[in-house]
Structures are given as C-alpha cells and as structure tokens.
Design an enzyme around this catalytic site. Structure first.
Site, short mmCIF file in Angstrom:
data_model
loop_
_atom_site.label_atom_id
_atom_site.label_comp_id
_atom_site.label_asym_id
_atom_site.label_seq_id
_atom_site.Cartn_x
_atom_site.Cartn_y
_atom_site.Cartn_z
N GLU A 124 16.36 3.02 17.66
CA GLU A 124 15.77 4.33 17.93
C GLU A 124 15.57 4.52 19.44
OE1 GLU A 124 12.23 4.47 15.54
OE2 GLU A 124 13.36 4.12 13.72
N HIS A 126 11.69 9.47 12.99
CA HIS A 126 10.55 8.54 12.82
C HIS A 126 9.22 9.29 12.84
CE1 HIS A 126 9.26 4.09 13.46
NE2 HIS A 126 8.32 4.76 12.80
N ARG A 160 11.70 0.50 8.29
CA ARG A 160 12.33 0.14 9.55
C ARG A 160 13.84 0.12 9.33
NH1 ARG A 160 8.17 1.26 11.48
NH2 ARG A 160 6.79 0.02 12.83
N ARG A 200 0.83 -1.22 0.00
CA ARG A 200 0.00 0.00 0.00
C ARG A 200 0.86 1.26 0.00
NH1 ARG A 200 -3.22 -2.93 3.96
NH2 ARG A 200 -1.55 -2.25 5.32
#
Ligand code: 8YV
Length: 285
Positions: A233, A251, A205, A138
C-alpha cells in the site's frame, strides 16, 4: 516525556497529551515515546525510545521481538474497530455480489439500459449463500453476527478446516492478523480451491493472500473480490483497475469518525499510563 507522533489522529482525547510534535520518522536521540500508525520503526534511530504507541490494532510492521530485546514497550488499539471493519466487510460483500459499483458506474456513464429483462447487472443472492470466515477472532465474530442478519450460512476456521472452508464457501472473508503463520496463508494452491463464481473479501492485510495469484484468478474471471488491503500500500496491482468484478477501497475499514476517535482514546490512555509508570492499557509487548 518526549513524544513524537507521525500523525495527528482524530478525536478530542488527543488534546490531553498537550503539545505533541507531529513529524516524520528520522534519527532522534531525544524521543522517548513514538506514536505511529503501524509504520516500521528503525530502533537504531531512537536510542532513548521507551514506548511505541500504535494507532492500529495490527502491529505487523513493528518488530515486536526487537522491541522486547531493547526494553521498548508497544501498545495497540484492539476492540474498538471490530464493528467498523465488520461493516466495511459487509459493504464490500454486498457491493461485489450485487454489482453495486458496476451499476453506479453505468448510471454515471449514461448507460442505464432500459428493460429489466435485458439488464446485465444480475448479481448473486446474499441469503442462503455460504460465508467462510478465515480468522474467527473479534472482527470475524462481528462479521458473523452481521451475516446472520442477511441469512448467510456462516462457517469459520477452527470449526471447519481451511481447505474445506475454501472449497465450500460462496464468499470467503479474511480476518486474521498478519504474522509468520498467516503470511501467504491463502496461497495460489488454496485460491485454486475456491469455487467458480465465489468472492474473496480482504479487510485484514494484503499479504495474508498471495496477491499475484489472486490477481491471476481475478483476471481469469473465475472469482470476484472486494479488497481494502494490498501487499504494498498504497500501490494497487494495475491489472485490477480494469476488472469490474473487483471492488477496491483504500484501507478504510476502520475509517469512521467514531472508531478513529476511540482508537485515539486508547493511544492517549496508553501514553498517559506509561508516563505515570502504570501498566499499559492494551500492551502488545
Ligand atoms: C488502520 C488497521 O487504518 O488497525 C489496523 O490494524 O489496519 C487500520 O485500523 C491502519 O493501521 C493505520 O492506522
């Protein structure tokens, strides 16, 4: 049912859950529903747990198999963040290829050199460049639609083998979920296939890419990058800080008021459906 949330997500839908406890994960034998943002959950801490409602489309830090074994249902927030992530992808792509952040920093430092012919800020034309999309789901498709508006030539995995895509593209953008198959997918060997002067964009990611190898390539100056995600992170490899060819964001790909409110709507709908004994709206397990 007893609900514990690790965050109070934005949006009006949250009020429909009533007075929800917001706090950190710690051993609790009364919690039946957890609302988390892709944080790892130690299932031994929550013997009464029945549902993890994840405020995130990615669920790579949740042990889905362990949840299945224990009969803990899991939901996520697919669909509503495709546009926001695709927009940030295009933002990073434009920022890196047209050196927008470097230019901004120079202006702020009073270093705007006069005379266009001496301008050091020559970037790369967007139109006519080849964009390689790794992961044509998507979000990858939403990026492809936007790329068409910028006259980029789009190639994508499935249609084009990964190695060929990496060797052909001027810009490579990563849009796979993180799982056993995609961890380290863009390995040191595969990074070496990238063309000189090409750009890697990662809004998926960090661990899909071999981060050490990527930092080595970026330090060598051979390629540039726009990175919204990192392996550990909020830690960002320090070697990246001094590199003007890299644009770093914390992010934020899904971070718009509208998208985050839509994610909250889905979390709430899943919790309410579960409490009524109905099927989850967006089940993962
Ligand atoms: C979130 C994301 O910011 O949905 C995802 O997979 O990475 C982001 O939308 C993050 O997971 C925290 O909720």
């Amino acid at each position: 049912m007893n609900v514990l949330a690790t965050l109070r997500p934005p949006g009006d839908a949250w009020e429909e859950l009533g007075d929800i406890e917001v706090g950190q994960l710690a051993p609790r034998d009364d919690v039946e529903i957890l609302i988390v943002a892709n944080e790892p959950v130690d299932l031994d801490w929550f013997p009464a747990l029945r549902l993890i409602a994840n405020f995130s489309v990615g669920y790579d830090r949740i042990d889905i198999e362990a949840c299945r074994r224990r009969g803990v249902a899991v939901s996520n927030t697919p669909g509503v963040l495709d546009a926001a992530v695709a927009d940030l992808t295009m933002g990073l792509l434009l920022a890196v290829r047209r050196r927008i952040v470097e230019g901004d920093a120079a202006v702020r430092r009073g270093r705007w050199e006069q005379g266009w012919s001496e301008s050091p800020f020559l970037g790369r034309e967007i139109g006519g460049s080849v964009l390689g999309i790794v992961g044509y789901g998507r979000i990858g498709k939403a990026v492809a639609r936007r790329a068409a508006g910028f006259d980029l030539e789009v190639i994508y995995t499935r249609e084009t083998p990964l190695e060929e895509l990496l060797a052909r593209a001027d810009i490579v953008s990563v849009h796979t979920p993180l799982n056993a198959e995609t961890t380290g997918l863009i390995s040191r060997e595969r990074l070496a296939l990238l063309r000189d002067g090409s750009t890697l964009i990662n809004t998926a990611r960090g661990a899909v890419v071999d981060e050490d190898a990527l930092v080595d390539e970026l330090e060598s100056g051979r390629i540039s990058a726009g990175l919204d995600v990192f392996v550990h992170e909020p830690h960002v490899p320090e070697r990246l800080y001094g590199l003007p060819s890299v644009v770093l964001t914390p992010h934020i790909a899904s971070a718009t008021h509208e998208t985050r409110a839509a994610m909250t709507r889905i979390v709430v709908d899943n919790v309410l459906a579960f409490e009524r004994g109905e099927p989850l709206v967006t089940p993962v397990a």
